[in-house]
Design a protein around this motif. Structure first.
Motif, short mmCIF file in Angstrom:
data_model
loop_
_atom_site.label_atom_id
_atom_site.label_comp_id
_atom_site.label_asym_id
_atom_site.label_seq_id
_atom_site.Cartn_x
_atom_site.Cartn_y
_atom_site.Cartn_z
N SER A 94 0.85 -1.19 0.00
CA SER A 94 0.00 0.00 0.00
C SER A 94 0.89 1.24 0.00
O SER A 94 1.92 1.28 0.68
CB SER A 94 -0.90 0.00 1.24
N ASN A 126 -6.17 -3.82 -11.58
CA ASN A 126 -6.13 -3.04 -10.35
C ASN A 126 -4.73 -2.80 -9.81
O ASN A 126 -4.56 -2.52 -8.63
CB ASN A 126 -6.99 -3.71 -9.27
N SER A 134 -4.93 2.23 -9.28
CA SER A 134 -4.50 1.07 -8.53
C SER A 134 -5.18 0.98 -7.17
O SER A 134 -5.37 2.00 -6.49
CB SER A 134 -2.98 1.10 -8.32
N TRP A 135 -5.52 -0.22 -6.76
CA TRP A 135 -6.14 -0.42 -5.44
C TRP A 135 -5.12 -0.26 -4.32
O TRP A 135 -5.47 -0.34 -3.15
CB TRP A 135 -6.78 -1.80 -5.38
N THR A 144 -6.92 7.27 -3.59
CA THR A 144 -7.57 7.81 -4.78
C THR A 144 -8.27 9.12 -4.46
O THR A 144 -9.13 9.17 -3.58
CB THR A 144 -8.60 6.81 -5.34
N THR A 149 -6.55 2.11 1.42
CA THR A 149 -5.87 1.41 0.33
C THR A 149 -5.49 0.02 0.83
O THR A 149 -5.66 -0.30 2.00
CB THR A 149 -4.60 2.15 -0.13
N THR A 150 -4.97 -0.79 -0.08
CA THR A 150 -4.58 -2.14 0.29
C THR A 150 -3.19 -2.46 -0.23
O THR A 150 -2.72 -1.86 -1.19
CB THR A 150 -5.55 -3.19 -0.30
N SER A 197 -12.19 0.86 -9.27
CA SER A 197 -11.36 1.29 -8.14
C SER A 197 -12.18 2.10 -7.14
O SER A 197 -12.08 1.91 -5.93
CB SER A 197 -10.18 2.11 -8.64
N PHE A 224 -14.48 -0.29 -5.26
CA PHE A 224 -13.75 -1.10 -4.29
C PHE A 224 -13.31 -0.29 -3.09
O PHE A 224 -13.46 -0.73 -1.94
CB PHE A 224 -12.53 -1.75 -4.96
N GLN A 225 -12.77 0.90 -3.34
CA GLN A 225 -12.24 1.68 -2.22
C GLN A 225 -13.35 2.19 -1.31
O GLN A 225 -13.16 2.30 -0.11
CB GLN A 225 -11.36 2.81 -2.74
#
Length: 465
Positions: A69, A98, A121-122, A126, A149-150, A453, A456-457
């Motif tokens: 991350s 991702n 990107s994850w 963002t 984030t991850t 993205s 997901f976020q």
């Protein structure tokens, strides 16, 4: 006395050799990559690559890419990503869906293809701005900031996928249930080598065929936490995109989807419904009229791109096709300088291919629905999403098996104007499952990476979609 001295010296030398061997083995098993051929300058993120051995003799060497991350890797969730196939390399996720890099889309000229950074990107924080023009002559600028984030592990599995290989001939063919066990073993050993991430929340996910393996993997991890494995893995939930779940349900949804998208006529659809009675795969051979109608449907849709019906179906890899970047990725991954930078074992595989669909494999999970049920009972969150223009695994089939769970809907919205993926469908259920569609999306997140993205976020941050 002299004999004892010689024996002592030999023991010392043997110990030194063992330490040297272990040091070399450990350094070869994982390495930090600071530069990648094709990318200009040092990588703007931390990348680790390596192998983890699984099996009784660690004969199966599973290759992974680990990207930390870019916010707070010490506390941010850890995310394990599996690509579909079975047999598609996790580069599919890293470079097309991702990850923080992608192929630069330019005509191949014989030199090494280029890589460029992504904004979606994850692993990134963002912040997005979106200007929306309404019918009225006014503009609105919306800003989205998602602090969560991850760190992502992109894993090549099963053996024979990507850069993963076996040191010996496999006794048993890989299978859905077998892969769930092997990936669980991979995770245990990976965390054993990365103890600083043991307490981080863990999510697992993937798309397409991984819809069979991921729910079973969640159950394996959950069982392991109670039965065998200490310290426990801090599993919190899972994510699936356009997942294969129940073959007949998913495949039978193609014809209603094609009709709804105006790919086939009303007359053909009504005939199919009446004659085939909603069963369009594994048709009874004696029902010849149904078989003829299904063949007519196949002819009507043979030029439709099943992964994104908005795009033409490309049979050749040309620079103007979306699959051209797959060709570029193949040139890139097979370059000797790239393999050296990634620390690929030279004895692992021959030519790298993005999807090795010739791997011997047993599909032994007929339906992953029971795994979803068990995972819900165990309290795990889940996000199931579908690109709404995917003919390969239509969202109608996904909706059907989710409805079969009979969980009550606690929140839903059918149309959004406050997010960049305008006009979509979302439902949240009492079992902590969220289902969402991505407007204009295809079979994988690569077709709408920015929208995927954002979705997901928001979800991983605990925000409503």
């Amino acid at each position: 006395m002299a004999k004892d001295y010689v024996s002592s010296v030999l023991k010392s030398l043997l110990l030194i050799l063992q330490l040297v061997f272990l040091s070399q083995h450990q350094s070869a098993s994982a390495s930090i990559v600071k530069f990648l051929p094709g990318f200009e300058g040092p990588l703007p993120f931390e990348l680790e690559t390596g192998y983890i051995g699984v099996g009784e003799e660690e004969e199966m060497q599973l290759f992974y890419y680990f990207i930390k991350s870019e916010r707070n890797p010490e506390e941010d969730p850890l995310f394990l990503w599996l690509s579909g196939g079975p047999g598609c390399s996790s580069i599919s996720g890293l470079l097309f869906e991702n990850g923080p890099l992608t192929m630069k889309l330019e005509e191949y000229n014989g030199t090494l293809p280029s890589l460029v950074s992504t904004t979606y990107s994850w692993t990134k924080v963002t912040t997005q701005k979106k200007v929306i023009n309404f019918i009225r002559p006014s503009q609105y600028t919306l800003t989205y900031h998602f602090p969560q984030t991850t760190s992502i592990i992109f894993l090549d599995q099963p053996v024979g996928t990507g850069f993963s290989y076996s040191r010996t001939q496999l006794v048993d063919k890989p299978s859905d249930s077998g892969e769930a066990k092997r990936v669980h073993e991979f995770l245990q050993k990976w965390l054993g080598k990365h103890e600083e991430f043991i307490s981080n929340p863990l999510y697992v996910g993937g798309d397409s065929y991984s819809g069979k393996v991921v729910p079973a993997l969640v159950q394996e991890i959950s069982k392991g936490n109670y039965q065998c494995c200490k310290p426990p893995i801090n599993l919190q939930g899972y994510v699936l995109g356009n997942p294969l779940t129940e073959f007949e349900t998913d495949m039978n949804s193609r014809i209603p989807f094609a009709h709804g998208m105006a790919l086939i006529s009303d007359e053909l659809y009504e005939s199919l419904k009446i004659i085939c009675k909603g069963k369009y795969v594994n048709v009874d051979p004696s029902n010849t009229e149904c078989l003829k109608l299904v063949e007519e449907y196949n002819k009507c849709t043979e030029t439709v791109n099943p992964f994104l019906i908005l795009e033409p179906f490309y049979e050749a890899e040309t620079p103007d096709s979306y699959i051209y970047r797959y060709l570029l990725a193949t040139y890139w991954a097979n370059d000797e300088s790239v393999r050296k930078a990634l620390q690929i074992n030279k004895e692992s595989i021959g030519r790298w291919i993005r999807c090795n669909l010739d791997i011997p494999y047993t599909q032994d999970i007929i339906s992953s629905v029971p795994y979803h049920v068990d995972n819900s009972i165990d309290g795990y969150r889940s996000l199931i999403y579908s690109g709404d223009h995917d003919l390969g695994m239509p969202y109608l089939g996904t909706q059907a098996w989710i409805r079969s769970l009979n969980y009550s809907v606690i929140d839903h919205t059918d149309f959004f104007l406050n997010l960049p993926f305008l006009g979509r469908y979302r439902r949240t259920y009492a079992n902590k499952m969220t289902f969402a569609t991505i407007k204009g999306g295809g079979h994988t997140a690569e077709f709408k990476p920015e929208e995927s993205s954002v979705m997901f976020q928001r979800w991983i941050s605990g925000q409503p979609l």
